[in-house]
Write a protein that holds these residues in place. Sequence first.
Motif, short mmCIF file in Angstrom:
data_model
loop_
_atom_site.label_atom_id
_atom_site.label_comp_id
_atom_site.label_asym_id
_atom_site.label_seq_id
_atom_site.Cartn_x
_atom_site.Cartn_y
_atom_site.Cartn_z
N ASP A 152 36.39 -12.00 42.46
CA ASP A 152 36.53 -12.08 41.00
C ASP A 152 37.98 -12.19 40.55
O ASP A 152 38.27 -12.24 39.35
CB ASP A 152 35.88 -10.85 40.34
N GLY A 153 38.92 -12.23 41.52
CA GLY A 153 40.33 -12.38 41.19
C GLY A 153 40.97 -11.16 40.55
O GLY A 153 42.12 -11.19 40.14
N GLU A 193 43.04 -20.29 40.19
CA GLU A 193 41.58 -20.36 40.19
C GLU A 193 41.25 -21.84 40.25
O GLU A 193 41.53 -22.59 39.30
CB GLU A 193 40.98 -19.72 38.94
N ASN A 239 34.71 -22.90 41.81
CA ASN A 239 36.05 -22.32 41.77
C ASN A 239 36.13 -21.05 42.62
O ASN A 239 35.19 -20.26 42.68
CB ASN A 239 36.45 -21.96 40.33
N TYR A 240 37.28 -20.89 43.26
CA TYR A 240 37.61 -19.66 43.99
C TYR A 240 39.00 -19.22 43.56
O TYR A 240 39.80 -20.03 43.09
CB TYR A 240 37.64 -19.91 45.50
N TYR A 241 39.29 -17.94 43.73
CA TYR A 241 40.66 -17.48 43.54
C TYR A 241 41.42 -17.70 44.84
O TYR A 241 40.92 -17.41 45.93
CB TYR A 241 40.68 -16.01 43.11
N SER A 263 42.20 -16.88 50.54
CA SER A 263 41.04 -16.97 49.67
C SER A 263 39.81 -16.58 50.49
O SER A 263 39.83 -16.65 51.73
CB SER A 263 40.88 -18.40 49.16
#
Length: 244
Positions: A30-31, A127, A152-154, A183
Amino acid sequence: DVKESGGIVKQVIDLEIAKRPFVTLTPTSDGAEIIISIENMGFFDNIEYELTYLADNPQVSGEKLQRGATGTDVNTKDQKYKKSVLLGTASRGVRSPDKGIADGKLTLHMIKGEEEYLSETNWDLFEAGETKIDLEDKTGNFKVDLPSLGKNYYIIIADTVGPPQNDAYKVENVSLPVYGTFSIAPTFKSKATVTIKSNLEKEPELYIYNHQDGSAEKTESQFENGKISATVDSFATFVVVSPQ
């Protein structure tokens, strides 16, 4: 040299490469948190760190606040230090993650006897991944042309302070800085291209260090106009090794 608490403060550049710790910064799904990991600490009596950044001021639109966390619980006798750092505040179990994170910095205070070695490195949080995108660190020395990851990923791009220890290459021949991409994203379905600026005159070798299993593998790379580039299929730490 600056006198501080009876000791001498030196810069990390004064440390031979093999004694530098290897630091990774991995954002959670979730960053909202960064998992900091420190290895190869055994040379030092003590290590403390500050993880700092700018974030949006929730009260004033368009204004940034300096935020961060400190770590004083590193045991340098351990093989690895690992801790989750919340990018935000928590009250009674409710987290309020910071927004608009920028200008990430990691400061290490590494103590050996009377001497303190100071390291200051950058980290950049993104992101990205839903569409094809080029990600570049703030210095412009490291770039990854990312394919679409489907969502999307952080992702963090960071200077790892020192190289990962591995038998695949001679640590003393590693060219600094070493860059890592961190990541929880899975292996890419199509290849990414990594480009690293280098001041080496002869063509270096490029090794890909896998964060999951600690393996390092030499990869085919191209070297021209002071840049080394290669195609890769996952986030990793990229170790440039000068030819002997």
